[in-house]
Scaffold this active site. Structure first.
Site, short mmCIF file in Angstrom:
data_model
loop_
_atom_site.label_atom_id
_atom_site.label_comp_id
_atom_site.label_asym_id
_atom_site.label_seq_id
_atom_site.Cartn_x
_atom_site.Cartn_y
_atom_site.Cartn_z
N ASP A 1 0.83 -1.21 0.00
CA ASP A 1 0.00 0.00 0.00
C ASP A 1 0.86 1.26 0.00
O ASP A 1 1.97 1.26 0.52
CB ASP A 1 -0.89 -0.02 1.25
CG ASP A 1 -2.05 0.95 1.13
OD1 ASP A 1 -2.28 1.49 0.03
OD2 ASP A 1 -2.72 1.18 2.15
N ASN B 1 -10.72 -2.38 -5.87
CA ASN B 1 -9.91 -1.46 -6.69
C ASN B 1 -10.58 -1.12 -8.03
O ASN B 1 -10.17 -0.17 -8.70
CB ASN B 1 -8.50 -2.04 -6.96
CG ASN B 1 -7.59 -2.00 -5.75
OD1 ASN B 1 -6.68 -2.82 -5.61
ND2 ASN B 1 -7.82 -1.04 -4.86
C1 FPP Z 1 -2.04 0.19 -3.31
O1 FPP Z 1 -1.50 1.49 -3.27
C2 FPP Z 1 -1.45 -0.52 -4.42
C3 FPP Z 1 -2.15 -1.06 -5.46
C4 FPP Z 1 -3.61 -1.06 -5.55
C5 FPP Z 1 -1.45 -1.69 -6.59
C6 FPP Z 1 -0.37 -2.63 -6.20
C7 FPP Z 1 0.55 -2.75 -7.34
C8 FPP Z 1 1.88 -2.79 -7.21
C9 FPP Z 1 2.57 -2.76 -5.91
C10 FPP Z 1 2.75 -2.88 -8.40
C11 FPP Z 1 3.24 -4.27 -8.68
C12 FPP Z 1 2.13 -5.15 -9.08
C13 FPP Z 1 2.22 -6.19 -9.94
C14 FPP Z 1 1.01 -6.96 -10.23
C15 FPP Z 1 3.43 -6.55 -10.65
P1 FPP Z 1 -2.50 2.72 -3.50
O2 FPP Z 1 -2.53 3.03 -4.95
O3 FPP Z 1 -3.82 2.40 -2.89
O4 FPP Z 1 -1.76 3.85 -2.69
P2 FPP Z 1 -2.47 5.02 -1.90
O5 FPP Z 1 -3.26 4.39 -0.79
O6 FPP Z 1 -1.32 5.82 -1.40
O7 FPP Z 1 -3.32 5.77 -2.88
#
Ligand code: FPP
Length: 261
Positions: A33, A81
């Site tokens: 996250d 998501n």
């Molecule tokens: C949450 O951070 C992250 C995600 C929903 C995506 C996870 C993806 C990766 C870590 C990249 C690698 C993945 C693969 C499949 C190779 P957020 O976007 O919710 O962060 P925020 O809470 O700060 O907005």
């Protein structure tokens, strides 16, 4: 019949059949996250955060292999998501393909086996194709299992498992009384995998967000304020070190016997 009870019962979930109590976690699950906030802090688009998150995943997988972790489950895309703007969802749906295109040779070299937990329904064909290809190409590997939780939600997974078992009961191949914790576990997407020993969540959020709700029942939880793109080997080590000092009693008492009240 779409459900095979025999297949479900085939493999034991752990070698010993018991939870892992050793100092090192066998199954580590991570809620990756903070990509968006990492990007915002730098005045970058959220997609830059996800790209940096992919690099952090690469480092973490390398470190996990090196540390002898048995299973690494990473929350790559939750069923919630889908609520994000389409452009971000499209970007996220390209990540498994991008990651596997660049990293599959190294993963294969490291004897990593890829698998997926989550619903295939709704995932774009190109995402599924990339994951399926990686699963097929690593099926005979015997090292660490890298389990992508993709289009994953714990409640949805439990519903799918309950439906499988209900169908078996309806078909007359399963008695309701035969439904045990073990059978429910096996009917989940994580199937024969042992439950996670350690859950890591970064970015300062302290919640489960519908991740592995059944499987995390006795996991040790470790939280850090670090945003996922900044997560590396040192954080994984810190989490494992903290885990190694925990006293896992699984509801019992230390020593397991004796009544000294
Ligand atoms: C949450 O951070 C992250 C995600 C929903 C995506 C996870 C993806 C990766 C870590 C990249 C690698 C993945 C693969 C499949 C190779 P957020 O976007 O919710 O962060 P925020 O809470 O700060 O907005």
């Amino acid at each position: 019949m779409p459900f095979s009870l025999r297949r479900l019962l085939q493999r034991p979930r752990t070698k010993s059949g018991l939870p892992h109590t050793a100092n090192k976690p066998y199954h580590v699950a991570i809620i990756m996250d903070g990509n968006g906030r990492w990007a915002k802090q730098r005045g970058l688009p959220r997609t830059a955060g996800h790209r940096a998150g992919m690099a952090a995943l690469r480092l973490t997988v390398r470190a996990a292999v090196e540390l002898g972790i048995g299973v690494l489950t990473v929350y790559a895309f939750s069923t919630e998501n889908w609520r994000r703007p389409k452009a971000e969802v499209d970007f996220l749906m390209n990540l498994p393909g991008q990651f596997l295109k660049t990293d599959l040779p190294e993963l294969k070299q490291n004897n990593v086996r890829i698998r997926m937990s989550g619903s295939r329904e709704g995932l774009p064909a190109h995402t599924l194709q990339a994951v399926d290809e990686a699963i097929a190409q690593t099926a005979d590997n015997t090292g660490m299992i890298l389990n992508f939780a993709l289009n994953y939600g714990g409640r949805g997974e439990i519903i799918r498992a309950v439906r499988k078992l209900a169908k078996a009961v309806k078909a007359g191949v399963l008695e309701p009384e035969e439904i045990t914790e073990e059978l429910v576990s096996r009917a989940l997407d994580t199937g024969a995998l042992p439950d996670p020993d350690l859950l890591i969540r970064c970015s300062g959020e302290i919640r489960l967000s519908n991740f592995l709700l059944w499987q995390l029942a006795y996991a040790e939880l470790w939280f850090t304020d670090v945003y996922w793109p900044d997560f590396d080997r040192s954080h994984l080590l810190a989490a494992i070190n903290a885990y190694s000092k925990r006293d896992r009693r699984f509801g019992g008492i230390k020593g397991g016997e004796g009544l000294d009240v």
